[in-house]
Design a protein around this motif. Structure first.
Motif, PDB file in Angstrom:
ATOM      1  N   VAL A   1      14.613  34.227  63.601  1.00  9.53           N
ATOM      2  CA  VAL A   1      14.253  34.599  64.974  1.00  9.53           C
ATOM      3  C   VAL A   1      15.424  34.481  65.933  1.00  9.53           C
ATOM      4  O   VAL A   1      15.559  35.273  66.873  1.00  9.53           O
ATOM      5  N   LEU A   2      16.299  33.501  65.699  1.00  7.72           N
ATOM      6  CA  LEU A   2      17.361  33.168  66.653  1.00  7.72           C
ATOM      7  C   LEU A   2      18.729  33.528  66.081  1.00  7.72           C
ATOM      8  O   LEU A   2      18.951  33.465  64.879  1.00  7.72           O
ATOM      9  N   ASP A   3      19.659  33.840  66.982  1.00  4.42           N
ATOM     10  CA  ASP A   3      21.007  34.212  66.547  1.00  4.42           C
ATOM     11  C   ASP A   3      21.958  34.133  67.746  1.00  4.42           C
ATOM     12  O   ASP A   3      21.548  34.327  68.897  1.00  4.42           O
ATOM     13  N   GLY A   4      23.230  33.838  67.472  1.00 10.11           N
ATOM     14  CA  GLY A   4      24.250  33.891  68.510  1.00 10.11           C
ATOM     15  C   GLY A   4      24.272  32.704  69.445  1.00 10.11           C
ATOM     16  O   GLY A   4      24.678  32.833  70.601  1.00 10.11           O
ATOM     17  N   TYR A   5      23.880  31.517  68.954  1.00 15.74           N
ATOM     18  CA  TYR A   5      23.833  30.338  69.817  1.00 15.74           C
ATOM     19  C   TYR A   5      25.187  29.627  69.864  1.00 15.74           C
ATOM     20  O   TYR A   5      25.949  29.628  68.903  1.00 15.74           O
ATOM     21  N   ASP A   6      25.444  29.023  71.021  1.00 15.29           N
ATOM     22  CA  ASP A   6      26.705  28.298  71.217  1.00 15.29           C
ATOM     23  C   ASP A   6      26.626  26.874  70.691  1.00 15.29           C
ATOM     24  O   ASP A   6      27.632  26.327  70.222  1.00 15.29           O
ATOM     25  N   LEU A   7      25.448  26.272  70.787  1.00 13.57           N
ATOM     26  CA  LEU A   7      25.289  24.858  70.421  1.00 13.57           C
ATOM     27  C   LEU A   7      23.888  24.619  69.896  1.00 13.57           C
ATOM     28  O   LEU A   7      22.916  25.176  70.427  1.00 13.57           O
ATOM     29  N   VAL A   8      23.796  23.791  68.851  1.00 15.46           N
ATOM     30  CA  VAL A   8      22.504  23.331  68.352  1.00 15.46           C
ATOM     31  C   VAL A   8      22.513  21.813  68.368  1.00 15.46           C
ATOM     32  O   VAL A   8      23.453  21.181  67.882  1.00 15.46           O
ATOM     33  N   LEU A   9      21.460  21.221  68.932  1.00 10.08           N
ATOM     34  CA  LEU A   9      21.244  19.777  68.855  1.00 10.08           C
ATOM     35  C   LEU A   9      20.184  19.552  67.791  1.00 10.08           C
ATOM     36  O   LEU A   9      19.012  19.890  67.981  1.00 10.08           O
ATOM     37  N   ASP A  10      20.614  18.984  66.659  1.00 10.85           N
ATOM     38  CA  ASP A  10      19.725  18.839  65.509  1.00 10.85           C
ATOM     39  C   ASP A  10      19.287  17.392  65.348  1.00 10.85           C
ATOM     40  O   ASP A  10      20.120  16.499  65.166  1.00 10.85           O
ATOM     41  N   SER A  11      17.977  17.179  65.403  1.00  9.86           N
ATOM     42  CA  SER A  11      17.412  15.849  65.188  1.00  9.86           C
ATOM     43  C   SER A  11      16.504  15.830  63.972  1.00  9.86           C
ATOM     44  O   SER A  11      15.675  14.928  63.826  1.00  9.86           O
ATOM     45  N   VAL A  12      16.662  16.826  63.102  1.00  9.19           N
ATOM     46  CA  VAL A  12      15.786  16.957  61.929  1.00  9.19           C
ATOM     47  C   VAL A  12      16.553  16.720  60.633  1.00  9.19           C
ATOM     48  O   VAL A  12      16.118  15.996  59.752  1.00  9.19           O
ATOM     49  N   GLY A  13      17.728  17.354  60.520  1.00  9.21           N
ATOM     50  CA  GLY A  13      18.545  17.194  59.328  1.00  9.21           C
ATOM     51  C   GLY A  13      18.067  18.051  58.170  1.00  9.21           C
ATOM     52  O   GLY A  13      17.179  18.901  58.303  1.00  9.21           O
ATOM     53  N   GLY A  14      18.675  17.839  56.996  1.00  4.48           N
ATOM     54  CA  GLY A  14      18.270  18.535  55.786  1.00  4.48           C
ATOM     55  C   GLY A  14      18.427  20.037  55.894  1.00  4.48           C
ATOM     56  O   GLY A  14      19.438  20.549  56.378  1.00  4.48           O
ATOM     57  N   GLU A  15      17.406  20.767  55.449  1.00  4.06           N
ATOM     58  CA  GLU A  15      17.442  22.227  55.464  1.00  4.06           C
ATOM     59  C   GLU A  15      17.584  22.773  56.873  1.00  4.06           C
ATOM     60  O   GLU A  15      18.253  23.787  57.101  1.00  4.06           O
ATOM     61  N   SER A  16      16.971  22.082  57.848  1.00  7.93           N
ATOM     62  CA  SER A  16      17.075  22.513  59.241  1.00  7.93           C
ATOM     63  C   SER A  16      18.524  22.499  59.713  1.00  7.93           C
ATOM     64  O   SER A  16      18.965  23.406  60.433  1.00  7.93           O
ATOM     65  N   LEU A  17      19.282  21.489  59.304  1.00 10.59           N
ATOM     66  CA  LEU A  17      20.688  21.406  59.682  1.00 10.59           C
ATOM     67  C   LEU A  17      21.469  22.570  59.091  1.00 10.59           C
ATOM     68  O   LEU A  17      22.279  23.208  59.785  1.00 10.59           O
ATOM     69  N   GLU A  18      21.237  22.882  57.829  1.00 11.28           N
ATOM     70  CA  GLU A  18      21.956  23.984  57.191  1.00 11.28           C
ATOM     71  C   GLU A  18      21.613  25.322  57.851  1.00 11.28           C
ATOM     72  O   GLU A  18      22.496  26.154  58.097  1.00 11.28           O
ATOM     73  N   LYS A  19      20.347  25.531  58.161  1.00  8.66           N
ATOM     74  CA  LYS A  19      19.953  26.771  58.827  1.00  8.66           C
ATOM     75  C   LYS A  19      20.552  26.856  60.236  1.00  8.66           C
ATOM     76  O   LYS A  19      20.877  27.948  60.716  1.00  8.66           O
ATOM     77  N   SER A  20      20.683  25.700  60.875  1.00  5.99           N
ATOM     78  CA  SER A  20      21.222  25.688  62.237  1.00  5.99           C
ATOM     79  C   SER A  20      22.631  26.240  62.286  1.00  5.99           C
ATOM     80  O   SER A  20      23.036  26.886  63.264  1.00  5.99           O
ATOM     81  N   LEU A  21      23.413  25.989  61.244  1.00 12.10           N
ATOM     82  CA  LEU A  21      24.768  26.543  61.193  1.00 12.10           C
ATOM     83  C   LEU A  21      24.744  28.063  61.267  1.00 12.10           C
ATOM     84  O   LEU A  21      25.636  28.681  61.853  1.00 12.10           O
ATOM     85  N   ARG A  22      23.699  28.651  60.696  1.00 10.74           N
ATOM     86  CA  ARG A  22      23.654  30.102  60.565  1.00 10.74           C
ATOM     87  C   ARG A  22      23.107  30.814  61.803  1.00 10.74           C
ATOM     88  O   ARG A  22      23.117  32.051  61.843  1.00 10.74           O
ATOM     89  N   VAL A  23      22.623  30.054  62.792  1.00  6.81           N
ATOM     90  CA  VAL A  23      22.183  30.713  64.027  1.00  6.81           C
ATOM     91  C   VAL A  23      23.260  30.626  65.113  1.00  6.81           C
ATOM     92  O   VAL A  23      23.053  31.105  66.232  1.00  6.81           O
ATOM     93  N   LEU A  24      24.412  30.038  64.775  1.00  5.96           N
ATOM     94  CA  LEU A  24      25.498  29.908  65.733  1.00  5.96           C
ATOM     95  C   LEU A  24      26.350  31.170  65.784  1.00  5.96           C
ATOM     96  O   LEU A  24      26.504  31.873  64.785  1.00  5.96           O
ATOM     97  N   ARG A  25      26.961  31.419  66.931  1.00  2.74           N
ATOM     98  CA  ARG A  25      28.014  32.426  67.034  1.00  2.74           C
ATOM     99  C   ARG A  25      29.283  31.839  66.412  1.00  2.74           C
ATOM    100  O   ARG A  25      29.404  30.615  66.267  1.00  2.74           O
ATOM    101  N   PRO A  26      30.256  32.658  66.037  1.00  5.38           N
ATOM    102  CA  PRO A  26      31.537  32.123  65.571  1.00  5.38           C
ATOM    103  C   PRO A  26      32.140  31.187  66.622  1.00  5.38           C
ATOM    104  O   PRO A  26      32.188  31.515  67.810  1.00  5.38           O
ATOM    105  N   GLY A  27      32.570  30.018  66.186  1.00  2.00           N
ATOM    106  CA  GLY A  27      33.103  29.026  67.106  1.00  2.00           C
ATOM    107  C   GLY A  27      32.060  28.077  67.655  1.00  2.00           C
ATOM    108  O   GLY A  27      32.390  27.141  68.387  1.00  2.00           O
ATOM    109  N   GLY A  28      30.788  28.302  67.323  1.00  2.00           N
ATOM    110  CA  GLY A  28      29.718  27.432  67.797  1.00  2.00           C
ATOM    111  C   GLY A  28      29.703  26.086  67.103  1.00  2.00           C
ATOM    112  O   GLY A  28      30.467  25.831  66.158  1.00  2.00           O
ATOM    113  N   LYS A  29      28.812  25.223  67.556  1.00  2.00           N
ATOM    114  CA  LYS A  29      28.815  23.845  67.066  1.00  2.00           C
ATOM    115  C   LYS A  29      27.391  23.325  66.886  1.00  2.00           C
ATOM    116  O   LYS A  29      26.524  23.566  67.719  1.00  2.00           O
ATOM    117  N   VAL A  30      27.179  22.605  65.786  1.00  2.00           N
ATOM    118  CA  VAL A  30      25.956  21.824  65.590  1.00  2.00           C
ATOM    119  C   VAL A  30      26.305  20.357  65.799  1.00  2.00           C
ATOM    120  O   VAL A  30      27.259  19.845  65.200  1.00  2.00           O
TER     121      VAL A  30
END
Length: 331
Positions: free
Chosen positions: A201-230
């Motif tokens: 659903v989501l794409d092109g994000y600058d920053l993700v604040l992850d409080s879940v970890g695991g698979e959610s953390l790995e997926k979070s990397l893939r919704v970032l724009r290049p240069g983004g940060k988790v």
């Protein structure tokens, strides 16, 4: 003095009589009125951090406090007896599930005037987490896009409001029953994590604040724009964290290994991953308190337990179902 302690890792919390706090020359002695409950308290009880947080058991738990100053050290200048304060004590001096606690003055701020002690006691750890992730580490700017996982939880409720204040477009993940609630907090896009895959659903994000970890953390990397940060707050810890804590070379290597998989994935995607283990800060709490008094940030207290119910309160951590924070209160 009555307090609630863990005597052995993995064993339940229990009530005990403990010595009165020792008040150092830069400390304030706080009569506890409210203490927030945090997942970190349960993780300490389980021994999750014992590799780098060497608590001498039995240990009084509790990492948030709001209360009244009833004593000050000889070199304290900016706080006095009678002040209403709130704080997150530093990690080697936790212990807010007690009648009183001594806290270093640098970790303490005056309580926001517009909130109750229970609301103030809910804030320090989660508000500092949101501040250090979004302001200190993330440097969120107007127009950026921020994804905050678990938006109805303690960190999430504050982080959504803070990100909106910073001018970001905010997405969050919650269960269906919390969709309207997080929209009221300021979320622009809401994903029902039980029925939707946020990665789809989501794409092109600058920053993700992850409080879940695991698979959610790995997926979070893939919704970032290049240069983004988790920024992750549940791990895995990385070598930079180990250096900040002054840990041994062996532990630095171990943490580098623990985070190597997620760091490799991030590098391939042209993004970064950082682990955040927050630090106490009275200065940041003063800035947060000002935003609370201006109505920018609203504490969310979902459940209040009496001090005598502390054992039951701890047992409730991790069961879910509470919006915002649960708080222990003393009359």
């Amino acid at each position: 003095m009555r307090a609630f302690v863990v005597s052995k890792y993995q064993e339940p919390l229990h009530e005990a009589d403990v010595p009165e706090p020792v008040v150092g020359e830069h400390d304030v002695l706080v009569q506890v009125q409210a203490a927030g409950l945090n997942v970190v308290d349960e993780r300490i009880r389980q021994g999750a951090f014992k590799a780098f947080l060497r608590y001498e058991l039995p240990q009084v738990l509790g990492s948030d406090v709001a209360g009244t100053v009833i004593g000050v050290g000889a070199k304290v200048r900016d706080l006095g007896v009678g002040d209403q304060v709130y704080a997150q004590p530093r990690t080697d001096r936790i212990g807010t599930f007690a009648e009183r606690i001594a806290v270093h003055e640098a970790d303490v701020a005056l309580k926001p005037e517009t909130v109750t002690p229970e609301e103030a006691g809910s804030l320090p750890l989660v508000a500092l987490t949101a501040w250090q992730a979004l302001v200190e580490r993330g440097d969120v700017q107007p127009g950026q896009r921020v994804l905050i996982h678990a938006g109805a939880g303690g960190v999430g409720t504050v982080a959504i409001q803070l990100a909106k204040h910073l001018g970001a477009t905010v997405a969050t993940t919650v269960s269906a029953g919390n969709i309207d609630f997080v929209r009221e907090l300021g979320a622009d896009s809401v994903v029902d994590y039980r029925n939707q895959d946020f990665e789809q659903v989501l794409d092109g994000y600058d920053l993700v604040l992850d409080s879940v970890g695991g698979e959610s953390l790995e997926k979070s990397l893939r919704v970032l724009r290049p240069g983004g940060k988790v920024i992750g707050i549940v791990g895995p810890p990385d070598a930079a964290f180990a250096r900040e804590r002054g840990l041994s070379p062996v532990l630095r290597l171990a943490m580098a290994v623990l985070s190597s998989k997620i760091r490799r994935q991030a590098k391939r995607l042209g993004v970064t991953y950082e682990f955040l283990f927050i630090h106490p800060s009275g200065d940041q709490l003063r800035q947060i308190g000002a935003l609370v008094d201006k109505g920018v940030l609203r504490p969310v207290v979902g459940r209040v337990f009496d001090f005598d119910q502390t054992v039951d309160a701890m047992a409730s951590i991790g069961k879910g179902g509470t919006r915002g924070k649960a708080v222990i209160t003393r009359a």
